[in-house]
Motif scaffolding. Structure first.
Motif, PDB file in Angstrom:
ATOM      1  N   PHE A 119       8.788   0.272  -7.003  1.00 36.45           N
ATOM      2  CA  PHE A 119       7.585  -0.556  -7.017  1.00 36.45           C
ATOM      3  C   PHE A 119       7.891  -1.895  -7.697  1.00 36.45           C
ATOM      4  CE2 PHE A 119       3.378  -1.923  -8.438  1.00 36.45           C
ATOM      5  CZ  PHE A 119       2.685  -1.802  -7.245  1.00 36.45           C
ATOM      6  N   ALA A 120       8.648  -1.812  -8.814  1.00 38.28           N
ATOM      7  CA  ALA A 120       9.036  -3.052  -9.489  1.00 38.28           C
ATOM      8  C   ALA A 120       9.877  -3.929  -8.570  1.00 38.28           C
ATOM      9  CB  ALA A 120       9.803  -2.722 -10.771  1.00 38.28           C
ATOM     10  N   GLY A 121      10.719  -3.293  -7.743  1.00 35.17           N
ATOM     11  CA  GLY A 121      11.514  -4.052  -6.782  1.00 35.17           C
ATOM     12  C   GLY A 121      10.642  -4.810  -5.811  1.00 35.17           C
ATOM     13  N   PHE A 122       9.560  -4.173  -5.382  1.00 36.57           N
ATOM     14  CA  PHE A 122       8.630  -4.863  -4.492  1.00 36.57           C
ATOM     15  C   PHE A 122       7.984  -6.044  -5.213  1.00 36.57           C
ATOM     16  CE2 PHE A 122       4.402  -5.548  -2.736  1.00 36.57           C
ATOM     17  CZ  PHE A 122       4.711  -5.781  -1.402  1.00 36.57           C
ATOM     18  N   ARG A 167       0.822  -1.201   0.000  1.00 36.00           N
ATOM     19  CA  ARG A 167       0.000   0.000   0.000  1.00 36.00           C
ATOM     20  C   ARG A 167       0.868   1.269   0.000  1.00 36.00           C
ATOM     21  NH1 ARG A 167      -4.366   2.294   4.466  1.00 36.00           N
ATOM     22  NH2 ARG A 167      -4.271   4.408   3.651  1.00 36.00           N
ATOM     23  N   ALA A 168       1.867   1.299   0.898  1.00 35.29           N
ATOM     24  CA  ALA A 168       2.641   2.532   1.060  1.00 35.29           C
ATOM     25  C   ALA A 168       3.463   2.850  -0.182  1.00 35.29           C
ATOM     26  CB  ALA A 168       3.537   2.427   2.285  1.00 35.29           C
ATOM     27  N   ILE A 169       3.965   1.812  -0.874  1.00 31.94           N
ATOM     28  CA  ILE A 169       4.735   2.087  -2.097  1.00 31.94           C
ATOM     29  C   ILE A 169       3.803   2.571  -3.203  1.00 31.94           C
ATOM     30  CG2 ILE A 169       6.252   1.122  -3.864  1.00 31.94           C
ATOM     31  CD1 ILE A 169       7.394  -0.739  -1.868  1.00 31.94           C
ATOM     32  N   LEU A 180      10.118  10.148 -10.517  1.00 34.70           N
ATOM     33  CA  LEU A 180       8.977   9.282 -10.821  1.00 34.70           C
ATOM     34  C   LEU A 180       9.449   7.926 -11.344  1.00 34.70           C
ATOM     35  CD1 LEU A 180       6.002   8.632 -11.276  1.00 34.70           C
ATOM     36  CD2 LEU A 180       6.124   9.863 -13.432  1.00 34.70           C
ATOM     37  N   VAL A 181      10.456   7.978 -12.255  1.00 32.79           N
ATOM     38  CA  VAL A 181      11.003   6.719 -12.755  1.00 32.79           C
ATOM     39  C   VAL A 181      11.553   5.892 -11.584  1.00 32.79           C
ATOM     40  CG1 VAL A 181      12.833   5.698 -14.164  1.00 32.79           C
ATOM     41  CG2 VAL A 181      11.520   7.633 -15.043  1.00 32.79           C
ATOM     42  N   GLY A 182      12.233   6.573 -10.657  1.00 32.30           N
ATOM     43  CA  GLY A 182      12.779   5.877  -9.492  1.00 32.30           C
ATOM     44  C   GLY A 182      11.682   5.207  -8.676  1.00 32.30           C
ATOM     45  N   ALA A 183      10.582   5.931  -8.465  1.00 27.24           N
ATOM     46  CA  ALA A 183       9.479   5.342  -7.687  1.00 27.24           C
ATOM     47  C   ALA A 183       8.940   4.106  -8.388  1.00 27.24           C
ATOM     48  CB  ALA A 183       8.378   6.378  -7.482  1.00 27.24           C
ATOM     49  N   ALA A 184       8.842   4.187  -9.740  1.00 22.68           N
ATOM     50  CA  ALA A 184       8.354   3.028 -10.487  1.00 22.68           C
ATOM     51  C   ALA A 184       9.306   1.841 -10.322  1.00 22.68           C
ATOM     52  CB  ALA A 184       8.185   3.386 -11.958  1.00 22.68           C
ATOM     53  N   MET A 212       4.401   3.475   6.626  1.00 25.08           N
ATOM     54  CA  MET A 212       5.787   3.014   6.504  1.00 25.08           C
ATOM     55  C   MET A 212       6.451   2.891   7.873  1.00 25.08           C
ATOM     56  SD  MET A 212       7.184   2.056   3.735  1.00 25.08           S
ATOM     57  CE  MET A 212       7.168   2.104   1.964  1.00 25.08           C
ATOM     58  N   ILE A 213       6.248   3.878   8.749  1.00 23.09           N
ATOM     59  CA  ILE A 213       6.903   3.828  10.059  1.00 23.09           C
ATOM     60  C   ILE A 213       6.231   2.781  10.951  1.00 23.09           C
ATOM     61  CG2 ILE A 213       7.399   5.107  12.168  1.00 23.09           C
ATOM     62  CD1 ILE A 213       9.027   6.239   9.987  1.00 23.09           C
ATOM     63  N   PHE A 214       4.915   2.894  11.134  1.00 23.47           N
ATOM     64  CA  PHE A 214       4.252   2.103  12.181  1.00 23.47           C
ATOM     65  C   PHE A 214       3.808   0.729  11.705  1.00 23.47           C
ATOM     66  CE2 PHE A 214       3.540   6.483  13.645  1.00 23.47           C
ATOM     67  CZ  PHE A 214       4.121   6.373  14.889  1.00 23.47           C
TER      68      PHE A 214
END
Ligand code: CU
Length: 688
Positions: free
Chosen positions: A515-518, A80-82, A508-512, A119-121
């Protein structure tokens, strides 16, 4: 009359609060939660797994099962958080320079608030609770934590908070006040809706649960170590667990106090944090960060423990500078309580106070630096195997130093005046928390997975995941340093300077990629489960491990050790493998073992907690009262349970243990060069 009655039954809750949200993205997320929930229920019913789920998991007091459940929560919430991070990055990239909005400002506020809170809790905290839960008793040669029932209650309160925050996706809205929920914005006057209340009660539930867990960890380390396991013979992961537990015991109560006082302000018109009526919002800032700064070390110290184990195992060497690492861990734990004011350098305290807290902050760089050198020296002249956990460790060593240096910049109050609330800060703390904490937990997950489930994770997909997480991390956060220095502010849904745009697109590319890493982690899990016969390591020591947890079958039996081990040095198992024969037939008698009996009460406490919190959020007072009374009722009911343990006969223990030992003797000891092949059944040929 009708409206009066409906208020008594439903409180503030109305039909319009359900499912449909302000925009398509939010409505989609809301529907997705409902669909996934229905799918899970249907799947469990279809496969007839409800009884299994209840008997084997939800009523279990076994620290290993509780640990696994914590990590499952963590992975679900991470998805969810990613996803939220992706939406935020897409919004900022699309809307830059007056482009179109993907989500509105209000929804954007909810996104950064839930992203941080989750992410934290509900990602990092459950992950570390899970890892420590699973490993601590195994590493110190114990059968369980000191208080198994309390352990299960801690887990229940954690998932109760997680469920509440998932419910907020579908029923009503979440807070827009950031994960730190600063008044006056989160006061009733400025945030009259239910959002802040969702934040308060989900954080309070999990905060109480974590406090219980922290007490449990500390007591376990003090009381349950096996014969010969002096404190200075514990694996470093146990040391970091101890310091984390002490930090939890002292740091979580200020959070619970802060959120409770905020609740009193909102519900009963108290004025702790209202400037107008004698209160002061700085009280909140002090309380919150008295928790919040030690919290970052609560998150990072267990990861340091993981790095110590991973780096020494995959370098084939004992840890360099064990004593200095222990000392550095303790220094960090103490110093972490002396720096909280650097979170509000710009809020008007005197220059001298700022200087003192800035200086204290910089001091933390010293013990952290000691650790980095110790890890590098552990690798020096080692026989390094570049397995997936080790690759994560190397990314960590490089990027963590960069993040630390940006922290030194921010700890200087005059520089902080220029950079506070800019994306530079966002880059800094993600630079610490992603390689420092999250990568550590992922590496630990890959490293100990075979211990927990009896088969290794697929190495190729592990490396793919590493590549994606590493590339994604640098692409997503390096541009934020530049953006911050150029003046881009955090928590804004759009920016107008066209110069920001290229940086936002890279981010944005980094975030994608992240997400792919997840997704790669999920694929790895699926692929490995399908090939679990080829990857099986039932003997239990696939990596030539050094501490006691590797001297058990994989997965370990409920009682962990047939007979409590006796140790004479650090890395006792590694030495036994080199100089003796750990799998030799053991003579002597076995004894009956008492293990905690299953109970459903913790799960019921969690459900009652959800009811209580949901009632409070929506002012459904009858539900809040019923839930609250039920929570305490179930706790009292526990004192009437007379048979809390059950006995495992010595014959059963003997049979299982002898079978494992003889299997281990027959297994081929596998050299490290072929540890990723099917030849590895969990008996490692020790490195000379
Ligand atoms: Cu801090």
């Amino acid at each position: 009359m009708i409206s009066g009655l409906s208020y008594w039954i439903f409180g503030r809750l109305e039909w319009s609060d359900l499912l449909i949200k302000s925009n398509a993205i939010a409505t989609g997320a809301s529907c997705m939660v409902v669909i996934v929930a229905i799918a899970i229920v249907a799947l469990l019913t279809w496969t007839g797994r409800w009884g299994w789920l209840w008997r084997e998991w939800l009523t279990s007091l076994d620290h290993k099962r509780i640990g696994i459940m914590y990590i499952v929560i963590s992975f679900i919430m991470m998805a969810r958080a990613i996803a939220e991070a992706m939406v935020m990055r897409t919004q900022q990239a699309m809307a830059a320079g007056g482009g179109t909005d993907l989500v509105g400002a209000e929804h954007f506020g909810q996104l950064f608030t839930t992203h941080g809170t989750v992410m934290i809790f509900f990602v990092a905290m459950p992950f570390l609770s899970g890892l420590i839960n699973y490993l601590l008793p195994l590493q110190i040669g114990a059968r369980d934590l000191s208080f198994p029932f309390m352990n299960a209650v801690g887990l229940a309160l954690t998932w109760a908070g997680a469920v509440l925050i998932m419910v907020s996706l579908t029923v009503g809205d979440f807070s827009t006040g950031g994960w730190s929920a600063y008044p006056p914005f989160t006061e009733l006057a400025f945030s009259p809706g239910e959002g802040v209340d969702y934040w308060i009660w989900s954080v309070t539930l999990t905060g109480i649960g974590t406090t219980l867990t922290g007490i449990n960890f500390a007591v376990t380390i003090y009381k349950e170590r096996c014969p010969g396991m002096h404190l200075m013979r514990m694996p470093l992961f146990c040391w970091t667990a101890l310091c984390t537990a002490i930090l939890i015991v002292f740091a979580l109560p200020p959070l619970t106090v802060a959120s409770s006082l905020l609740a009193l302000d909102r519900y009963l018109d108290f004025h702790f944090f209202t400037n107008g009526s004698g209160g002061n919002m700085m009280n909140y800032a002090n309380l919150f960060w008295l928790f919040g700064h030690p919290e970052v070390y609560i998150l990072i110290l267990p990861a340091f423990g993981v790095w110590s184990e991973v780096i020494s195992t995959f370098s084939g060497k004992r840890l360099y500078g064990y004593r200095s690492l222990v000392l550095a861990t303790m220094c960090i734990a103490v110093l972490s309580f002396t720096v909280w004011m650097h979170h509000f350098f710009t809020m008007g305290q005197s220059a001298n106070v700022n200087a003192a807290f800035g200086f204290a902050t910089m001091l933390i760089g010293i013990p952290t630096g000691v650790k980095v050198y110790d890890w590098i020296l552990t690798m020096y002249r080692g026989r390094i195997r570049f397995s997936a956990p080790m690759l994560f460790a190397i990314t960590f060593l490089f990027s963590f130093v960069v993040g630390g240096l940006s922290g030194i910049l921010l700890s200087n109050a005059p520089t902080d005046f220029a950079m506070h609330n800019s994306l530079f800060l966002v880059a800094h703390f993600h630079n610490m928390l992603i390689p420092g904490t999250l990568f550590g937990f992922i590496a630990g997950y890959m490293y100990w997975f075979p211990k927990a489930f009896g088969f290794r994770l697929d190495e190729r997909w592990g490396r793919i995941a590493w590549g994606l997480w590493t590339a994604g991390f640098f692409a997503a956060f390096a541009p934020l340093y530049s953006l911050g220095l150029m003046g881009a502010m955090r928590r804004t849904s759009q920016t107008y300077d066209p110069a920001y745009e290229p940086f936002l697109y890279v981010a944005l590319v980094g975030a994608a990629l992240l997400f792919a890493g997840f997704v790669a982690l999920v694929v790895q899990l699926v692929v490995s489960t399908r090939h679990r016969d080829r990857l099986a390591v039932p003997i239990g020591d696939p990596w030539d491990g050094r501490a006691l947890e590797w001297f058990t079958p994989s997965p370990p039996p409920e009682w962990n050790f047939a007979r409590l081990p006796q140790v004479e040095c650090i890395d006792a198992f590694a030495r036994e493998k080199r100089e003796g024969d750990p799998y030799a037939p053991q003579d002597g008698d076995y004894a009956d073992i008492e293990m905690p009996r299953n109970t459903g009460l913790p799960t019921l406490i969690g459900m009652a907690g959800i009811a209580c919190a949901f009632g409070l959020v929506w002012h459904i007072w009858w539900m809040a009262i019923v839930g609250f009374v039920a929570m305490w009722g179930f706790l009292v009911a526990r004192s009437f349970e007379s048979r809390t343990t059950r006995t495992i006969p010595a014959a059963t223990v003997r049979e299982a243990n002898e079978a494992w030992l003889s299997r281990a003797r027959m297994a081929r000891a596998v050299p490290r060069e072929i540890e990723f092949t099917a030849a590895n059944t969990g008996r490692a040929e020790p490195l000379a």
